[in-house]
Design a protein around this motif. Structure first.
Motif, PDB file in Angstrom:
ATOM      1  N   ARG A 163       0.831  -1.205   0.000  1.00 47.91           N
ATOM      2  CA  ARG A 163       0.000   0.000   0.000  1.00 47.91           C
ATOM      3  C   ARG A 163       0.866   1.255   0.000  1.00 47.91           C
ATOM      4  O   ARG A 163       1.991   1.258   0.461  1.00 47.91           O
ATOM      5  CB  ARG A 163      -0.912   0.010   1.227  1.00 47.91           C
ATOM      6  CG  ARG A 163      -1.964  -1.103   1.223  1.00 47.91           C
ATOM      7  CD  ARG A 163      -2.821  -1.006   2.475  1.00 47.91           C
ATOM      8  NE  ARG A 163      -3.859  -2.040   2.510  1.00 47.91           N
ATOM      9  CZ  ARG A 163      -4.718  -2.201   3.503  1.00 47.91           C
ATOM     10  NH1 ARG A 163      -4.661  -1.381   4.552  1.00 47.91           N
ATOM     11  NH2 ARG A 163      -5.625  -3.157   3.460  1.00 47.91           N
ATOM     12  N   GLY A 164       0.289   2.320  -0.508  1.00 48.87           N
ATOM     13  CA  GLY A 164       0.928   3.620  -0.400  1.00 48.87           C
ATOM     14  C   GLY A 164       2.162   3.811  -1.246  1.00 48.87           C
ATOM     15  O   GLY A 164       2.950   4.719  -0.987  1.00 48.87           O
ATOM     16  N   GLY A 165       2.359   2.967  -2.239  1.00 52.08           N
ATOM     17  CA  GLY A 165       3.521   3.098  -3.100  1.00 52.08           C
ATOM     18  C   GLY A 165       4.750   2.356  -2.637  1.00 52.08           C
ATOM     19  O   GLY A 165       5.785   2.371  -3.315  1.00 52.08           O
ATOM     20  N   ASP A 166       4.686   1.706  -1.462  1.00 50.90           N
ATOM     21  CA  ASP A 166       5.809   0.913  -0.968  1.00 50.90           C
ATOM     22  C   ASP A 166       5.858  -0.455  -1.643  1.00 50.90           C
ATOM     23  O   ASP A 166       4.884  -0.912  -2.237  1.00 50.90           O
ATOM     24  CB  ASP A 166       5.688   0.696   0.545  1.00 50.90           C
ATOM     25  CG  ASP A 166       5.903   1.964   1.346  1.00 50.90           C
ATOM     26  OD1 ASP A 166       6.633   2.860   0.863  1.00 50.90           O
ATOM     27  OD2 ASP A 166       5.346   2.062   2.456  1.00 50.90           O
ATOM     28  N   TRP A 167       7.007  -1.094  -1.502  1.00 50.05           N
ATOM     29  CA  TRP A 167       7.191  -2.469  -1.956  1.00 50.05           C
ATOM     30  C   TRP A 167       7.879  -3.251  -0.845  1.00 50.05           C
ATOM     31  O   TRP A 167       8.868  -2.789  -0.273  1.00 50.05           O
ATOM     32  CB  TRP A 167       8.053  -2.512  -3.222  1.00 50.05           C
ATOM     33  CG  TRP A 167       7.336  -2.076  -4.457  1.00 50.05           C
ATOM     34  CD1 TRP A 167       6.925  -0.810  -4.793  1.00 50.05           C
ATOM     35  CD2 TRP A 167       6.954  -2.915  -5.549  1.00 50.05           C
ATOM     36  NE1 TRP A 167       6.308  -0.802  -6.008  1.00 50.05           N
ATOM     37  CE2 TRP A 167       6.316  -2.079  -6.511  1.00 50.05           C
ATOM     38  CE3 TRP A 167       7.085  -4.273  -5.827  1.00 50.05           C
ATOM     39  CZ2 TRP A 167       5.816  -2.562  -7.714  1.00 50.05           C
ATOM     40  CZ3 TRP A 167       6.589  -4.765  -7.021  1.00 50.05           C
ATOM     41  CH2 TRP A 167       5.960  -3.928  -7.952  1.00 50.05           C
TER      42      TRP A 167
END
Length: 242
Positions: free
Chosen positions: A62-66
């Motif tokens: 989520r939120g652009g994290d990996w």
């Protein structure tokens, strides 16, 4: 290259060996497991390790994290460290999927008084970006030197990596072919933990982030082995400290 003295295997632990490898922890990353200042979307942690057969995976969160797989010997009970003139070998398979950032590198402990080693002891055995699908980035941060080895690999095809962390020259090989000798070396006082990981590019330095339809990235590292020459060689450059 002159003949090397007979070397003995000093490290060949599988990535599943928790006495040898710590998952998702390195002092090279800030305490929250992220490293955005290095153009990375990574979130590392103890839940994100490689598979038993050495597949390192990054999964969109989520939120652009990996969530990205990383192992290091730094916080493992064995605490294995590379020393000058050690030789590291591994079999690697990389893939040219946008955003993937496979890497095998080193990070060194601080000296007395909390003083970091030159370049934090970092030598990049290789970094790979699919924006240049045949190229390996080879960098010595200890005694600065770097080379872009074009045509070194073919995406999807295994290659045999060999790196000699020489006191006076670091040498990088792929499939037995010398890619680069830096004639700088790591000096006599270098010591560093090996790190194997997959990062995810955030878009800087010309390295594109994953496309919107990509939710998973991976590469594979197997048969990672370190060989060491007799201890006397480690003092060979004592009058040339790093």
């Amino acid at each position: 290259m002159p003949d090397r003295p007979t070397a003995a295997v000093v490290f060949d632990a599988p990535f599943t060996d928790r006495t040898a490898w710590a998952v998702g922890r390195t002092s090279a990353y800030p305490e929250d497991g992220r490293n955005p200042d290095d153009n990375k979307l990574d979130v590392i942690g103890p839940a994100y390790g490689p598979t038993a057969d050495g597949v390192f995976t990054a999964r969109r969160a989520r939120g652009g994290d990996w969530h990205t797989a990383l192992v290091s010997t730094e916080y493992a009970p064995g605490g294995f460290e590379l020393l000058p003139d050690d030789e590291l070998t591994a079999t690697c398979v990389v893939h040219d999927v946008q955003g993937a950032w496979p890497a095998l590198w080193t990070w060194g402990r601080d000296r007395g008084g909390g003083r970091p080693q030159p370049g934090h002891g970092e030598v990049d055995a290789f970094e790979y970006h699919p924006t240049h699908p045949g190229l390996l980035e080879l960098t010595n941060h200890v005694r600065p030197a770097a080379h872009y080895a074009e045509g070194a690999v073919t995406a999807g095809r295994p290659f045999a990596l060999r790196v000699v962390f020489g006191t006076r020259s670091v040498e990088w090989y792929a499939d037995g072919r010398l890619l680069y000798a830096d004639h700088r070396g790591v000096g006599a006082h270098w010591r560093a933990w090996p790190i194997v990981c997959i990062s995810v590019a955030a878009g800087g330095y010309g390295h594109l982030p994953p496309g919107p339809g990509t939710d998973e990235l991976h590469w594979q590292c197997t048969s990672l082995t370190v060989r060491r020459v007799p201890a006397a060689r480690h003092a060979a450059d004592a009058d040339h400290p790093a």
